[in-house]
Design a protein around this motif. Structure first.
Motif, PDB file in Angstrom:
ATOM      1  N   ILE A 177     -18.797  25.250  47.510  1.00  7.45           N
ATOM      2  CA  ILE A 177     -18.854  25.629  46.100  1.00  7.45           C
ATOM      3  C   ILE A 177     -18.693  27.136  45.971  1.00  7.45           C
ATOM      4  CG2 ILE A 177     -20.354  25.830  44.068  1.00  7.45           C
ATOM      5  CD1 ILE A 177     -21.541  23.165  44.721  1.00  7.45           C
ATOM      6  N   THR A 178     -17.883  27.543  45.023  1.00 11.91           N
ATOM      7  CA  THR A 178     -17.846  28.925  44.566  1.00 11.91           C
ATOM      8  C   THR A 178     -17.669  28.889  43.056  1.00 11.91           C
ATOM      9  OG1 THR A 178     -16.798  31.100  44.803  1.00 11.91           O
ATOM     10  CG2 THR A 178     -15.351  29.191  44.906  1.00 11.91           C
ATOM     11  N   ALA A 179     -18.307  29.818  42.383  1.00 10.58           N
ATOM     12  CA  ALA A 179     -18.294  29.814  40.917  1.00 10.58           C
ATOM     13  C   ALA A 179     -18.211  31.251  40.423  1.00 10.58           C
ATOM     14  CB  ALA A 179     -19.561  29.122  40.401  1.00 10.58           C
ATOM     15  N   LEU A 180     -18.482  31.432  39.149  1.00  6.03           N
ATOM     16  CA  LEU A 180     -18.595  32.763  38.557  1.00  6.03           C
ATOM     17  C   LEU A 180     -20.045  32.973  38.151  1.00  6.03           C
ATOM     18  CD1 LEU A 180     -15.451  32.788  36.236  1.00  6.03           C
ATOM     19  CD2 LEU A 180     -15.646  33.793  38.510  1.00  6.03           C
ATOM     20  N   ASN A 181     -20.580  34.153  38.445  1.00  6.13           N
ATOM     21  CA  ASN A 181     -21.932  34.433  37.974  1.00  6.13           C
ATOM     22  C   ASN A 181     -21.892  34.854  36.508  1.00  6.13           C
ATOM     23  OD1 ASN A 181     -21.206  37.167  37.849  1.00  6.13           O
ATOM     24  ND2 ASN A 181     -22.282  37.714  39.733  1.00  6.13           N
ATOM     25  N   GLU A 182     -23.030  35.225  35.965  1.00  9.27           N
ATOM     26  CA  GLU A 182     -23.098  35.521  34.533  1.00  9.27           C
ATOM     27  C   GLU A 182     -22.243  36.724  34.127  1.00  9.27           C
ATOM     28  OE1 GLU A 182     -27.455  33.904  33.159  1.00  9.27           O
ATOM     29  OE2 GLU A 182     -27.400  35.740  34.378  1.00  9.27           O
ATOM     30  N   LYS A 183     -21.913  37.563  35.091  1.00  6.25           N
ATOM     31  CA  LYS A 183     -21.061  38.718  34.804  1.00  6.25           C
ATOM     32  C   LYS A 183     -19.585  38.426  35.060  1.00  6.25           C
ATOM     33  CE  LYS A 183     -24.681  42.110  35.848  1.00  6.25           C
ATOM     34  NZ  LYS A 183     -25.074  43.272  36.704  1.00  6.25           N
ATOM     35  N   GLY A 184     -19.275  37.167  35.419  1.00 14.67           N
ATOM     36  CA  GLY A 184     -17.891  36.791  35.674  1.00 14.67           C
ATOM     37  C   GLY A 184     -17.412  37.146  37.063  1.00 14.67           C
ATOM     38  N   ILE A 185     -18.349  37.480  37.984  1.00 17.49           N
ATOM     39  CA  ILE A 185     -17.991  37.841  39.356  1.00 17.49           C
ATOM     40  C   ILE A 185     -18.085  36.597  40.240  1.00 17.49           C
ATOM     41  CG2 ILE A 185     -18.623  39.284  41.336  1.00 17.49           C
ATOM     42  CD1 ILE A 185     -19.929  41.212  39.298  1.00 17.49           C
ATOM     43  N   PRO A 186     -17.084  36.337  41.113  1.00 16.67           N
ATOM     44  CA  PRO A 186     -17.146  35.159  41.986  1.00 16.67           C
ATOM     45  C   PRO A 186     -18.386  35.181  42.885  1.00 16.67           C
ATOM     46  CG  PRO A 186     -14.937  36.073  41.966  1.00 16.67           C
ATOM     47  CD  PRO A 186     -15.810  37.066  41.252  1.00 16.67           C
ATOM     48  N   THR A 187     -19.012  34.028  43.015  1.00 19.06           N
ATOM     49  CA  THR A 187     -20.185  33.893  43.882  1.00 19.06           C
ATOM     50  C   THR A 187     -19.741  33.701  45.327  1.00 19.06           C
ATOM     51  OG1 THR A 187     -20.212  31.498  43.575  1.00 19.06           O
ATOM     52  CG2 THR A 187     -21.505  32.824  42.031  1.00 19.06           C
ATOM     53  N   PRO A 188     -20.639  33.972  46.307  1.00 21.58           N
ATOM     54  CA  PRO A 188     -20.281  33.712  47.705  1.00 21.58           C
ATOM     55  C   PRO A 188     -20.049  32.228  47.943  1.00 21.58           C
ATOM     56  CG  PRO A 188     -22.617  34.260  47.506  1.00 21.58           C
ATOM     57  CD  PRO A 188     -21.996  34.543  46.173  1.00 21.58           C
ATOM     58  N   LEU A 189     -19.191  31.926  48.885  1.00 24.29           N
ATOM     59  CA  LEU A 189     -18.903  30.533  49.220  1.00 24.29           C
ATOM     60  C   LEU A 189     -20.155  29.887  49.812  1.00 24.29           C
ATOM     61  CD1 LEU A 189     -16.607  28.422  49.340  1.00 24.29           C
ATOM     62  CD2 LEU A 189     -16.198  29.159  51.690  1.00 24.29           C
ATOM     63  N   ALA A 190     -20.522  28.719  49.284  1.00 23.59           N
ATOM     64  CA  ALA A 190     -21.731  28.029  49.738  1.00 23.59           C
ATOM     65  C   ALA A 190     -21.397  26.609  50.178  1.00 23.59           C
ATOM     66  CB  ALA A 190     -22.771  28.002  48.621  1.00 23.59           C
ATOM     67  N   TYR A 191     -21.694  26.306  51.439  1.00 23.42           N
ATOM     68  CA  TYR A 191     -21.626  24.927  51.934  1.00 23.42           C
ATOM     69  C   TYR A 191     -22.870  24.243  51.376  1.00 23.42           C
ATOM     70  CZ  TYR A 191     -21.458  21.177  55.520  1.00 23.42           C
ATOM     71  OH  TYR A 191     -21.397  19.984  56.187  1.00 23.42           O
ATOM     72  N   THR A 192     -22.683  23.337  50.411  1.00 25.82           N
ATOM     73  CA  THR A 192     -23.785  22.847  49.590  1.00 25.82           C
ATOM     74  C   THR A 192     -24.118  21.385  49.879  1.00 25.82           C
ATOM     75  OG1 THR A 192     -23.062  24.364  47.838  1.00 25.82           O
ATOM     76  CG2 THR A 192     -24.634  22.654  47.224  1.00 25.82           C
ATOM     77  N   TYR A 193     -25.412  21.146  50.048  1.00 25.76           N
ATOM     78  CA  TYR A 193     -25.949  19.794  50.155  1.00 25.76           C
ATOM     79  C   TYR A 193     -26.339  19.395  48.735  1.00 25.76           C
ATOM     80  CZ  TYR A 193     -28.571  15.984  52.426  1.00 25.76           C
ATOM     81  OH  TYR A 193     -29.026  14.761  52.876  1.00 25.76           O
ATOM     82  N   LEU A 194     -25.591  18.452  48.161  1.00 25.40           N
ATOM     83  CA  LEU A 194     -25.656  18.185  46.725  1.00 25.40           C
ATOM     84  C   LEU A 194     -26.770  17.219  46.345  1.00 25.40           C
ATOM     85  CD1 LEU A 194     -21.828  17.794  46.460  1.00 25.40           C
ATOM     86  CD2 LEU A 194     -23.094  19.596  45.293  1.00 25.40           C
ATOM     87  N   ARG A 195     -27.272  17.397  45.137  1.00 25.65           N
ATOM     88  CA  ARG A 195     -28.261  16.459  44.617  1.00 25.65           C
ATOM     89  C   ARG A 195     -27.590  15.159  44.221  1.00 25.65           C
ATOM     90  NH1 ARG A 195     -28.769  15.130  39.345  1.00 25.65           N
ATOM     91  NH2 ARG A 195     -27.800  16.407  37.709  1.00 25.65           N
ATOM     92  N   ALA A 196     -28.370  14.106  44.068  1.00 26.14           N
ATOM     93  CA  ALA A 196     -27.840  12.802  43.673  1.00 26.14           C
ATOM     94  C   ALA A 196     -27.883  12.658  42.157  1.00 26.14           C
ATOM     95  CB  ALA A 196     -28.660  11.690  44.315  1.00 26.14           C
ATOM     96  N   PRO A 197     -26.920  11.937  41.576  1.00 22.85           N
ATOM     97  CA  PRO A 197     -26.959  11.694  40.122  1.00 22.85           C
ATOM     98  C   PRO A 197     -28.191  10.887  39.741  1.00 22.85           C
ATOM     99  CG  PRO A 197     -24.822  11.099  41.047  1.00 22.85           C
ATOM    100  CD  PRO A 197     -25.739  11.330  42.198  1.00 22.85           C
ATOM    101  N   ARG A 198     -28.641  11.054  38.511  1.00 25.93           N
ATOM    102  CA  ARG A 198     -29.775  10.270  38.015  1.00 25.93           C
ATOM    103  C   ARG A 198     -29.306   8.988  37.327  1.00 25.93           C
ATOM    104  NH1 ARG A 198     -31.231  15.622  36.746  1.00 25.93           N
ATOM    105  NH2 ARG A 198     -30.404  15.414  34.634  1.00 25.93           N
ATOM    106  N   SER A 199     -28.010   8.931  37.017  1.00 21.77           N
ATOM    107  CA  SER A 199     -27.458   7.749  36.352  1.00 21.77           C
ATOM    108  C   SER A 199     -26.865   6.789  37.392  1.00 21.77           C
ATOM    109  CB  SER A 199     -26.387   8.174  35.344  1.00 21.77           C
ATOM    110  OG  SER A 199     -25.428   9.008  35.972  1.00 21.77           O
ATOM    111  N   ARG A 200     -26.421   5.630  36.913  1.00 24.00           N
ATOM    112  CA  ARG A 200     -25.835   4.629  37.809  1.00 24.00           C
ATOM    113  C   ARG A 200     -24.539   5.132  38.418  1.00 24.00           C
ATOM    114  NH1 ARG A 200     -25.849  -1.496  35.527  1.00 24.00           N
ATOM    115  NH2 ARG A 200     -23.963  -1.503  36.781  1.00 24.00           N
ATOM    116  N   MET A 201     -24.241   4.652  39.615  1.00 22.64           N
ATOM    117  CA  MET A 201     -23.055   5.113  40.336  1.00 22.64           C
ATOM    118  C   MET A 201     -22.093   3.957  40.600  1.00 22.64           C
ATOM    119  SD  MET A 201     -24.794   7.889  42.951  1.00 22.64           S
ATOM    120  CE  MET A 201     -26.247   6.900  43.329  1.00 22.64           C
ATOM    121  N   ASP A 202     -21.923   3.101  39.589  1.00 23.48           N
ATOM    122  CA  ASP A 202     -20.965   2.004  39.731  1.00 23.48           C
ATOM    123  C   ASP A 202     -20.357   1.703  38.364  1.00 23.48           C
ATOM    124  OD1 ASP A 202     -23.121   0.927  38.459  1.00 23.48           O
ATOM    125  OD2 ASP A 202     -23.499  -0.687  39.893  1.00 23.48           O
ATOM    126  N   ILE A 203     -19.477   0.700  38.336  1.00 22.76           N
ATOM    127  CA  ILE A 203     -18.730   0.374  37.120  1.00 22.76           C
ATOM    128  C   ILE A 203     -19.505  -0.615  36.258  1.00 22.76           C
ATOM    129  CG2 ILE A 203     -16.580  -0.633  36.271  1.00 22.76           C
ATOM    130  CD1 ILE A 203     -15.261   0.231  38.885  1.00 22.76           C
TER     131      ILE A 203
END
Length: 423
Positions: free
Chosen positions: A390-416
């Motif tokens: 993940i890389t994004a923009l901070n509040e000043k519009g500056i790119p954030t450092p690259l982060a190898y991210t362990y993501l959270r799980a969705p709270r909603s259903r994950m099927d059709i």
């Protein structure tokens, strides 16, 4: 075995860099925690400032690596913050957003590593459709597209587009509605037949061969189901900004083999939002965020003129408080000029089965900031499900450092959801 002082200091520096890079004074969306080697750091939280969500984004990765779950997490965070969302659901799996998920051992273990609690929750959702799928039918009139965009949708050149402009002008001057494709065909037939003298006297010659070509282009568009879309009552984007419903899910399961219809709708929608929404600039949170799944379907079918139009809209629409997020398998699916406009990039794993795949991975790695902590090209093929760069923009519009991210799980259903569940 105890870690060496050198390793400990390096890890402390890593955590400090992540904390500084992703710090936010205003509201933000928590996506996960940074990972280095085999360790996940709960104190290195990867959160995206809400005020930068109008700077657009990309969610990419091979099939089965967790793109849709990441999309769900971002949508849930936006809804919690009161931001309206429109999702283009190509596979049907985004319909699960409307229902609370169910906990399991994998979710519990994941969130324990993140130091974050997990609670099931669905979101208030409205289902929309362009076809026979369950949901509220969306339509738009030919007149609302205007002669320039309508000509570009048909793939016409400048001379042919001038003929379309004459048709629109004639209808406007004579109070004739241009609601659907049948109306366009009828007017073209009249102006090249019994009304030929009238059109030549008022606007100049309308060549029969050019009109015939335009008619063939319209027939081609109709063969992809465009008649289901063009007509009344028109869809008003402003309607998504009011009411309790915060997620509008456009079900497009049966549209994948009709990409021209999808492209037509998307370009018309973006153009209408740009024209009707007032300028608001950067705010604490966006007014509206759009998620386009299977985004390659837009770009594969779009003409050069349409791509230029889309590029211009994406550059300017953020000033209206609107963010656009593309979800696709590879960054290579997105034209370079548009890719450069995307502030948030979430890159899940890619697969290297062929020489072409390896080339795509190398190009994907070049889209991300340099990092002294990661060998990006190697890790892109090794990341597990629910992990991403993940890389994004901070509040000043500056790119954030690259982060190898362990993501959270969705709270909603994950099927059709089935049609009965949707109703």
């Amino acid at each position: 075995m105890a870690r060496s002082k050198k390793t400990s200091k390096a890890n402390e520096a890593f955590v400090s860099e992540m904390q500084a890079g992703y710090a936010s004074k205003g509201p933000s969306l928590f996506l996960g925690c940074a990972r280095l080697d085999d360790r996940i750091y709960p104190e290195a939280r990867i959160s995206i400032p809400l005020k930068t969500m109008n700077r657009h984004g990309l969610i990419a990765g091979a099939t089965g690596t967790g793109k849709t779950k990441t999309l769900q997490c971002i949508v849930e965070g936006l809804v919690e913050a009161g931001v309206p969302v429109l999702c283009m659901d190509m596979k049907g799996d985004l319909s699960g957003l409307a229902m609370p998920g169910e906990s399991n051992s994998h979710i519990e273990e994941r969130h324990q590593k993140l130091g974050e609690s997990w609670k099931a929750a669905g979101v208030s959702a409205e289902f929309l459709t362009l076809s026979a799928e369950p949901g509220v039918r969306l339509r738009g009139t030919v007149l609302e597209f205007g002669p320039v965009l309508f000509s570009r949708i048909l793939g016409l050149n400048e001379t042919q587009g001038a003929t379309v402009a004459i048709v629109f002008k004639y209808c406007d001057d004579h109070g004739l509605p241009l609601l659907d494709l049948k109306d366009v065909r009828a007017v073209l037939g009249y102006l090249t037949g019994e009304g030929k003298g009238t059109i030549e006297k008022e606007y100049g010659a309308l060549h029969t061969a050019t009109a015939a070509l335009i008619l063939r282009k319209i027939v081609e568009l109709e063969s992809q189901g465009a008649n289901e879309f063009f007509g009344e009552i028109s869809f008003e984007p402003e309607d998504m900004l009011s009411g309790k419903t915060k997620v509008h899910i456009l079900r497009l399961i049966d549209i994948q083999d009709r990409p021209r219809l999808f492209s037509t709708f998307m370009l018309g929608l973006l153009a209408e939002i740009y024209e009707k929404f007032p300028e608001v600039g950067d705010q604490e949170k966006p007014r509206l965020v759009l998620f386009i799944d299977e985004a390659h379907l837009i770009f594969n079918e779009a003409t050069r003129e349409l791509l230029e139009r889309l590029e211009a809209i994406i550059k300017l629409i953020r000033s209206k408080g609107v963010g656009i997020f593309f979800c696709t398998q590879s960054p290579a699916d997105i034209p370079e000029a548009i890719l450069g406009q995307l502030g948030l990039k979430v890159q899940h794993a890619l697969r290297a089965f062929t020489a072409r795949d390896r080339k795509a991975i190398k190009l994907a790695a070049e889209n991300y900031p340099d990092s002294s902590y990661y060998d990006v090209s190697s890790l892109l093929t090794e990341m597990g499900i629910g992990e991403a760069f993940i890389t994004a923009l901070n509040e000043k519009g500056i790119p954030t450092p690259l982060a190898y991210t362990y993501l959270r799980a969705p709270r909603s259903r994950m099927d059709i959801l089935t049609p009965s569940e949707l109703s």
